[in-house]
Scaffold this motif. Structure first.
Motif, PDB file in Angstrom:
ATOM      1  N   LYS A  20       0.832  -1.200   0.000  1.00 34.03           N
ATOM      2  CA  LYS A  20       0.000   0.000   0.000  1.00 34.03           C
ATOM      3  C   LYS A  20       0.873   1.260   0.000  1.00 34.03           C
ATOM      4  O   LYS A  20       0.511   2.272  -0.621  1.00 34.03           O
ATOM      5  N   THR A  24       0.806   4.124  -2.862  1.00 29.68           N
ATOM      6  CA  THR A  24       0.613   5.529  -2.513  1.00 29.68           C
ATOM      7  C   THR A  24       1.669   6.410  -3.170  1.00 29.68           C
ATOM      8  O   THR A  24       1.383   7.510  -3.644  1.00 29.68           O
ATOM      9  N   LYS A  28      -0.987   6.637  -7.564  1.00 28.30           N
ATOM     10  CA  LYS A  28      -2.117   7.289  -6.898  1.00 28.30           C
ATOM     11  C   LYS A  28      -3.438   7.141  -7.657  1.00 28.30           C
ATOM     12  O   LYS A  28      -4.494   6.988  -7.023  1.00 28.30           O
ATOM     13  N   LEU A  31      -4.936   3.913  -6.670  1.00 28.39           N
ATOM     14  CA  LEU A  31      -5.317   3.994  -5.262  1.00 28.39           C
ATOM     15  C   LEU A  31      -6.679   4.669  -5.115  1.00 28.39           C
ATOM     16  O   LEU A  31      -7.552   4.184  -4.379  1.00 28.39           O
ATOM     17  N   GLU A  88      -9.652  -0.216  -1.489  1.00 27.69           N
ATOM     18  CA  GLU A  88      -8.885   0.546  -0.493  1.00 27.69           C
ATOM     19  C   GLU A  88      -9.852   1.256   0.462  1.00 27.69           C
ATOM     20  O   GLU A  88     -10.535   2.202   0.090  1.00 27.69           O
ATOM     21  N   ASN A  93      -7.108   0.663   6.317  1.00 26.84           N
ATOM     22  CA  ASN A  93      -5.742   1.163   6.168  1.00 26.84           C
ATOM     23  C   ASN A  93      -5.214   1.834   7.429  1.00 26.84           C
ATOM     24  O   ASN A  93      -3.998   1.972   7.593  1.00 26.84           O
ATOM     25  N   ASN A 114      -1.798   8.476   2.167  1.00 31.82           N
ATOM     26  CA  ASN A 114      -2.678   7.348   1.873  1.00 31.82           C
ATOM     27  C   ASN A 114      -4.037   7.539   2.531  1.00 31.82           C
ATOM     28  O   ASN A 114      -5.077   7.407   1.870  1.00 31.82           O
TER      29      ASN A 114
END
Length: 268
Positions: A20, A24, A28, A31, A88, A93, A114
């Motif tokens: 992750k 990041t 992006k 993500l 995500e 996270n 993130n």
């Protein structure tokens, strides 16, 4: 059914956090797309939880725990979709990046980046789902759902800041424990059971999940609830988000990594 040991789960969480971190820093757009997916998944779970949980008002009036149980049983589909399909989720996270930080594989700046991008993406996904597949198709127009979403929104914005914060800790403690349990299994059934049990518990207990509330509160406002966006943000989303961070990062990511992640010297 052979599942991972706590130490193996910790190692898996470390590998996930490193991946992750890399995403990041280097990818992006992907993500954000995966964050939008997660927001929609959680809103989907919230919608199903509302429709089923509040769909038996007569029976539940005599058995108040039944509504909580029914809602709790339905909501986990959102996290199951997130975990199995690789979306995500901000709250997940909160815990998953901590092992990488403790191993100095992720910086504070990267973690905050993130969390910020994923939080925004989750909000976009939840709002899009709520507008397109709940409000626009009239899922909550008729009784008992119109009154139910109104009551939910007013309850969520009427609690004290401190109460919402503490309930936020409880919610993400449960959600991140669910993520940890899901990582212990290899099959779809094992991952589903791992997600289902703690998430069902947090919904039944009435804890506050910031991403779920990105569905409940906007849905209520679209349906005419007498609350403002400012109220929703200041009285609920902010304290719930901060509580979620504590519950996920500290109570799961930090404590479980400290307890079970093997030291570098022990690995060498």
């Amino acid at each position: 059914m052979q599942i991972k040991t706590p130490a193996e789960i910790a190692e898996a969480s470390l590998a996930t956090g490193i991946a992750k971190t890399d995403k990041t820093l280097n990818d992006k757009p992907r993500l954000i797309v995966q964050a939008i997916m997660a927001g929609a998944f959680i809103a989907f779970g919230g919608t199903l939880s509302l429709i089923i949980g509040y769909g038996f008002p007569g029976i539940c009036a005599e058995n108040p725990a039944l509504q909580r149980l029914l809602s709790g049983c339905m909501f986990p589909i959102g996290l199951i979709l997130v975990v199995v399909l690789g979306a995500e989720l901000f709250t997940g996270n909160n815990a998953l990046l901590v092992p990488a930080f403790m191993r100095r594989k992720a910086s504070v700046h990267t973690i905050l980046t993130n969390w910020g991008l994923v939080y925004i993406g989750n909000f976009i996904g939840a709002l899009l789902f709520t507008w397109a597949l709940v409000y626009s198709v009239g899922l909550l127009d008729a009784a008992p759902y119109d009154s139910a979403i109104d009551r939910i929104a007013h309850a969520k914005t009427s609690m004290s800041w401190w109460t919402v914060f503490l309930k936020g800790i409880g919610a993400n403690w449960c959600v991140c424990l669910a993520v940890w349990l899901a990582m212990s299994g290899k099959t779809l059934l094992e991952k589903c059971i791992g997600c289902w049990i703690p998430v069902m518990a947090f919904v039944a207990l009435g804890y506050e999940h910031s991403i779920a509330n990105m569905f409940y509160l906007p849905a209520a406002m679209l349906c005419g609830a007498d609350i403002t966006a400012g109220q929703a943000i200041t009285t609920n989303l902010i304290p719930a988000t901060l509580g979620n961070i504590v519950g996920g990062a500290l109570l799961v990511g930090c404590l479980h990594s400290y307890a079970h992640l093997r030291s570098t010297s022990a690995k060498s």
